[in-house]
Enzyme design. Structure first.
Site, mmCIF file in Angstrom:
data_model
loop_
_atom_site.group_PDB
_atom_site.id
_atom_site.type_symbol
_atom_site.label_atom_id
_atom_site.label_comp_id
_atom_site.label_asym_id
_atom_site.label_seq_id
_atom_site.Cartn_x
_atom_site.Cartn_y
_atom_site.Cartn_z
ATOM 1 N N CYS A 56 66.532 -44.618 49.685
ATOM 2 C CA CYS A 56 66.924 -43.477 50.509
ATOM 3 C C CYS A 56 67.019 -43.868 51.977
ATOM 4 C CB CYS A 56 65.940 -42.329 50.308
ATOM 5 S SG CYS A 56 66.027 -41.626 48.647
ATOM 6 N N HIS A 83 67.785 -39.043 44.211
ATOM 7 C CA HIS A 83 66.646 -38.664 45.044
ATOM 8 C C HIS A 83 67.090 -37.571 46.008
ATOM 9 C CE1 HIS A 83 64.126 -42.607 44.580
ATOM 10 N NE2 HIS A 83 64.684 -42.240 43.428
ATOM 11 N N CYS A 104 61.983 -43.507 50.424
ATOM 12 C CA CYS A 104 61.815 -44.778 49.723
ATOM 13 C C CYS A 104 62.851 -45.762 50.272
ATOM 14 C CB CYS A 104 61.993 -44.578 48.215
ATOM 15 S SG CYS A 104 63.716 -44.342 47.713
ATOM 16 N N GLU A 134 66.994 -37.151 49.214
ATOM 17 C CA GLU A 134 67.747 -37.549 50.401
ATOM 18 C C GLU A 134 69.181 -37.923 50.051
ATOM 19 O OE1 GLU A 134 63.401 -38.875 51.048
ATOM 20 O OE2 GLU A 134 64.810 -38.754 49.379
#
Length: 160
Positions: A90, A57, A87, A59
């Site tokens: 993250c 992801h 999320c 991040e």
């Protein structure tokens, strides 16, 4: 709250990364930057599908880049700018990295509207182990515990 010009610039960079790499077909529409003292130390974008890595992801990728650049596993004194509310994975990574602040653009409801709905996961992790949808079973605790005990006695460990 007064928002500084640099704050807007960093958020626009995160949004720009989300657009560029989404349009390039590298993954979902998410971008992030890690900033310290007015300097971008790490950039990331969602590359889950391109890298075949469900943890890639924006991040997490940005955290990896910033940690590598600084030669550390903690990002105290840094802030993250992300094109969407993080999320649960993250968010946990941000906490583990010890970032000082999160700035985000789209909210989780905005993500859910385009089929990136993490609400189920926020609810799932709050449940007791036995109530979760993913069966979870503890095995060989005593064997594993001996490793933890060795770590606890280790005199040259680097705590984190």
């Amino acid at each position: 709250m007064r928002i500084e010009a640099d704050t807007l610039r960093f958020m626009r960079r995160a949004i720009e990364l989300s657009r560029i790499h989404m349009e390039a077909g590298e993954g979902g529409p998410f971008g992030a930057v890690i900033v310290k003292d007015g300097e971008i130390l790490g950039e990331g974008w969602n590359c889950v599908t391109a890298s075949h890595d469900p943890t890639a992801h924006a991040e997490v990728v940005a955290i990896r880049h910033a940690c590598t650049k600084l030669g550390t596993f903690q990002l105290k004194g840094c802030e993250i700018y992300t094109s969407c509310e993080p999320c649960p994975m993250c968010l946990a990574a941000i906490y583990w990295a010890r970032l000082d602040r999160i700035w985000y653009a789209n909210g989780r409801a905005d993500a859910a509207a385009i089929q990136f709905d993490d609400e189920w996961l926020y609810r799932e992790v709050a449940l007791p182990l036995e109530a979760r949808s993913l069966p979870t079973t503890q095995l060989l605790r005593d064997e594993a515990l001996s490793v933890f005990q060795s770590w606890d006695r280790k005199t040259d460990k680097i705590p984190y």
